[in-house]
Motif scaffolding. Structure first.
Motif, PDB file in Angstrom:
ATOM      1  N   LEU A 138       0.794  -0.792  -0.191  1.00  0.00           N
ATOM      2  CA  LEU A 138       0.031  -0.218  -0.431  1.00  0.00           C
ATOM      3  C   LEU A 138       0.679   1.395   0.162  1.00  0.00           C
ATOM      4  O   LEU A 138       0.742   2.087  -0.820  1.00  0.00           O
ATOM      5  CB  LEU A 138      -0.561  -0.304   1.029  1.00  0.00           C
ATOM      6  CG  LEU A 138      -2.153  -0.976   1.837  1.00  0.00           C
ATOM      7  CD1 LEU A 138      -2.540  -1.146   2.763  1.00  0.00           C
ATOM      8  CD2 LEU A 138      -2.752  -0.408   0.448  1.00  0.00           C
TER       9      LEU A 138
ATOM     10  N   HIS B 175       0.544   4.147  -2.577  1.00  0.00           N
ATOM     11  CA  HIS B 175       1.059   5.374  -2.633  1.00  0.00           C
ATOM     12  C   HIS B 175       1.443   6.039  -2.897  1.00  0.00           C
ATOM     13  O   HIS B 175       1.286   7.806  -3.487  1.00  0.00           O
ATOM     14  CB  HIS B 175       0.332   5.518  -0.877  1.00  0.00           C
ATOM     15  CG  HIS B 175      -0.076   6.849  -0.937  1.00  0.00           C
ATOM     16  ND1 HIS B 175      -1.053   7.274  -0.715  1.00  0.00           N
ATOM     17  CD2 HIS B 175       0.943   8.090  -0.077  1.00  0.00           C
ATOM     18  CE1 HIS B 175      -1.064   8.622  -0.247  1.00  0.00           C
ATOM     19  NE2 HIS B 175       0.159   8.871   0.218  1.00  0.00           N
ATOM     20  N   LYS B 176       2.655   5.739  -2.868  1.00  0.00           N
ATOM     21  CA  LYS B 176       3.491   6.430  -3.581  1.00  0.00           C
ATOM     22  C   LYS B 176       4.265   6.949  -5.471  1.00  0.00           C
ATOM     23  O   LYS B 176       4.846   7.217  -5.678  1.00  0.00           O
ATOM     24  CB  LYS B 176       5.174   6.803  -3.045  1.00  0.00           C
ATOM     25  CG  LYS B 176       5.111   6.941  -1.491  1.00  0.00           C
ATOM     26  CD  LYS B 176       6.329   6.940  -0.818  1.00  0.00           C
ATOM     27  CE  LYS B 176       6.023   7.073   0.532  1.00  0.00           C
ATOM     28  NZ  LYS B 176       7.211   6.698   1.173  1.00  0.00           N
TER      29      LYS B 176
ATOM     30  N   ARG C 167      -1.058   3.940  -9.484  1.00  0.00           N
ATOM     31  CA  ARG C 167      -1.426   2.991  -7.871  1.00  0.00           C
ATOM     32  C   ARG C 167      -3.231   3.003  -8.451  1.00  0.00           C
ATOM     33  O   ARG C 167      -4.490   1.886  -8.002  1.00  0.00           O
ATOM     34  CB  ARG C 167      -2.497   4.156  -6.911  1.00  0.00           C
ATOM     35  CG  ARG C 167      -2.821   4.285  -6.028  1.00  0.00           C
ATOM     36  CD  ARG C 167      -3.138   5.075  -5.057  1.00  0.00           C
ATOM     37  NE  ARG C 167      -4.633   5.105  -4.368  1.00  0.00           N
ATOM     38  CZ  ARG C 167      -5.031   5.913  -3.556  1.00  0.00           C
ATOM     39  NH1 ARG C 167      -4.013   6.605  -2.437  1.00  0.00           N
ATOM     40  NH2 ARG C 167      -5.906   5.861  -2.986  1.00  0.00           N
TER      41      ARG C 167
ATOM     42  N   TRP D 133      -5.549  -1.906  -3.969  1.00  0.00           N
ATOM     43  CA  TRP D 133      -5.757  -0.922  -2.931  1.00  0.00           C
ATOM     44  C   TRP D 133      -7.123  -0.846  -2.078  1.00  0.00           C
ATOM     45  O   TRP D 133      -6.993  -1.093  -0.377  1.00  0.00           O
ATOM     46  CB  TRP D 133      -5.988   0.212  -3.219  1.00  0.00           C
ATOM     47  CG  TRP D 133      -6.017   1.817  -2.233  1.00  0.00           C
ATOM     48  CD1 TRP D 133      -7.109   2.488  -1.457  1.00  0.00           C
ATOM     49  CD2 TRP D 133      -4.630   2.307  -1.860  1.00  0.00           C
ATOM     50  NE1 TRP D 133      -6.355   3.327  -0.567  1.00  0.00           N
ATOM     51  CE2 TRP D 133      -5.092   3.728  -0.998  1.00  0.00           C
ATOM     52  CE3 TRP D 133      -2.686   2.061  -2.313  1.00  0.00           C
ATOM     53  CZ2 TRP D 133      -4.295   4.095  -0.107  1.00  0.00           C
ATOM     54  CZ3 TRP D 133      -2.472   3.195  -1.007  1.00  0.00           C
ATOM     55  CH2 TRP D 133      -3.364   4.129  -0.311  1.00  0.00           C
TER      56      TRP D 133
ATOM     57  N   THR E  31      -8.835   6.346   6.386  1.00  0.00           N
ATOM     58  CA  THR E  31      -7.770   6.287   4.224  1.00  0.00           C
ATOM     59  C   THR E  31      -6.493   7.823   4.753  1.00  0.00           C
ATOM     60  O   THR E  31      -5.936   7.208   4.613  1.00  0.00           O
ATOM     61  CB  THR E  31      -8.937   6.246   3.682  1.00  0.00           C
ATOM     62  OG1 THR E  31      -9.410   4.970   3.743  1.00  0.00           O
ATOM     63  CG2 THR E  31      -7.430   5.528   2.655  1.00  0.00           C
ATOM     64  N   LYS E  32      -7.401   8.795   4.673  1.00  0.00           N
ATOM     65  CA  LYS E  32      -7.415   9.495   4.498  1.00  0.00           C
ATOM     66  C   LYS E  32      -5.763  10.033   5.482  1.00  0.00           C
ATOM     67  O   LYS E  32      -5.089  10.621   5.076  1.00  0.00           O
ATOM     68  CB  LYS E  32      -8.127  10.469   3.980  1.00  0.00           C
ATOM     69  CG  LYS E  32      -9.125  10.684   2.830  1.00  0.00           C
ATOM     70  CD  LYS E  32      -8.391  11.207   1.962  1.00  0.00           C
ATOM     71  CE  LYS E  32      -9.371  11.444   0.420  1.00  0.00           C
ATOM     72  NZ  LYS E  32      -8.905  11.734  -0.389  1.00  0.00           N
TER      73      LYS E  32
ATOM     74  N   GLU F 269      -3.304   8.221   4.457  1.00  0.00           N
ATOM     75  CA  GLU F 269      -2.260   8.223   3.562  1.00  0.00           C
ATOM     76  C   GLU F 269      -1.741   9.125   3.990  1.00  0.00           C
ATOM     77  O   GLU F 269      -0.018   9.921   3.602  1.00  0.00           O
ATOM     78  CB  GLU F 269      -3.811   8.566   2.310  1.00  0.00           C
ATOM     79  CG  GLU F 269      -3.796   7.554   1.810  1.00  0.00           C
ATOM     80  CD  GLU F 269      -4.620   7.869   0.351  1.00  0.00           C
ATOM     81  OE1 GLU F 269      -5.012   6.963  -0.448  1.00  0.00           O
ATOM     82  OE2 GLU F 269      -5.884   8.988   1.236  1.00  0.00           O
TER      83      GLU F 269
ATOM     84  N   ASP G 233       2.798  10.233   4.091  1.00  0.00           N
ATOM     85  CA  ASP G 233       3.530  10.977   2.989  1.00  0.00           C
ATOM     86  C   ASP G 233       4.725  12.356   4.011  1.00  0.00           C
ATOM     87  O   ASP G 233       5.325  12.303   3.897  1.00  0.00           O
ATOM     88  CB  ASP G 233       2.020  12.392   2.780  1.00  0.00           C
ATOM     89  CG  ASP G 233       1.502  11.848   1.851  1.00  0.00           C
ATOM     90  OD1 ASP G 233       2.473  10.644   1.018  1.00  0.00           O
ATOM     91  OD2 ASP G 233      -0.038  12.457   1.379  1.00  0.00           O
TER      92      ASP G 233
END
Length: 321
Positions: free
Chosen positions: A260, A264-265, A269, A276, A310-311, A314, A318
């Motif tokens: 995952l 994401h990077k 994706r 995902w 999920t936000k 993420e 980051d």
């Protein structure tokens, strides 16, 4: 001295193949049969194989249509006649006493699998990780070895730094059609069949990182194979013991987590939204409260945030990963 089979699967390895074969020929243990399996190479690899066959009667070459490394390894294993067998990648090399040490260890310990440490080199022959080797010999039972394999310990996932009793794996094949962690799954089953494993804390196998090796740290759909095998190992450990189930569950979760993170990077994706969502839902459904000792602090935080949003997950990746 027992005959030991050395199986080297080869695909377009002309840049590295001579060094690999020479390192096998220079082994202090000489009772070897060296099986070169050319997997439909389009460079000069087959020519190099044929040249070495003429130089040393211990070498023979099998030429097959391109079918992948698992088919090549299986084909080499099927044609092996040694009491013991070792697999070597065609872009790596061996220390001159590797096979001798592994053979002595397997005899002295009456084990079915003998394992050594690995030296990690960049393509320009520079150590990537400088390790201090103790030379200590350790004896592991099946559960200890599986724990080490699943948690990324001293028992590495590759098939290449291990000497196997041939009868142990005679009817065990590498899974065909998968491109990542098929060797880890093979080792998992070999250990499952074994009674004892011996490990020598010496760097005797030289693993050399090339551009192709670095590519394994970037996302592509091969990583889904790693999740596939982690899932299978978790299901198979479920019936073994409570401890192994926990360790295999942590391996399954951390494998999905790592994929995952790579997804994401990656710009790719958006092509794999179904995967995902599936991995997110699977991780959310699996408990981690009882396997905290096997998952790093940062990853635990990220997983707890994932279960909320999920936000948030993420955003944490980051900033912190």
């Amino acid at each position: 001295m027992d005959l030991i089979s050395v199986v080297i699967p080869i695909f377009n390895a002309e840049k590295y193949l001579k060094d690999c074969i020479l390192s096998v020929l220079k082994q202090t243990y000489s009772n070897l049969e060296i099986i070169l399996v050319n997997d439909g190479s389009t460079d000069t690899s087959l020519l190099i194989c044929n040249e070495f066959c003429e130089l040393d009667t211990r070498i023979r070459c099998i030429n097959q249509k391109n079918a992948g490394v698992s088919v090549a390894r299986n084909n080499g294993k099927k044609n092996a006649t040694g009491k013991y067998i070792i697999f070597v990648d065609s872009d790596d090399t061996l220390q001159s006493d590797m096979i001798q040490c592994l053979y002595e260890d397997i005899l002295k310990s009456d084990s079915e699998i003998s394992v050594c440490g690995i030296n990690e080199y960049s393509e320009n022959n520079t150590h990537i990780v400088n390790k201090i080797w103790s030379g200590q010999i350790e004896y592991l039972d099946k559960e200890m070895a599986l724990e080490s394999l699943l948690l990324g310990g001293k028992i590495k996932s590759g098939a290449w730094n291990k000497l196997f009793l041939y009868d142990l794996i005679r009817d065990l094949d590498f899974t065909v059609g998968k491109r990542m962690n098929e060797d880890k799954y093979f080792c998992f089953h070999a250990i499952m069949r074994s009674k004892s494993i011996v490990y020598r804390n010496n760097g005797l196998y030289n693993y050399i990182y090339h551009d192709e090796s670095v590519a394994h740290s970037r996302f592509d759909d091969r990583w889904f194979d790693a999740v596939f095998f982690a899932d299978k190992m978790h299901k198979e450990c479920y019936v073994q013991s409570e401890k192994l189930e926990k360790i295999a569950r942590s391996n399954y979760i951390t494998t999905m987590f790592y994929v995952l993170m790579l997804m994401h990077k990656s710009e790719l994706r958006k092509l794999y939204e179904d995967e995902w969502k599936k991995y997110i839902l699977t991780i959310k459904a699996l408990p981690i409260y009882d396997i905290r000792e096997y998952i790093s602090y940062k990853r635990r935080i990220a997983i707890y945030l994932m279960k909320i949003s999920t936000k948030l997950f993420e955003g944490f990746i980051d900033v912190f990963m």
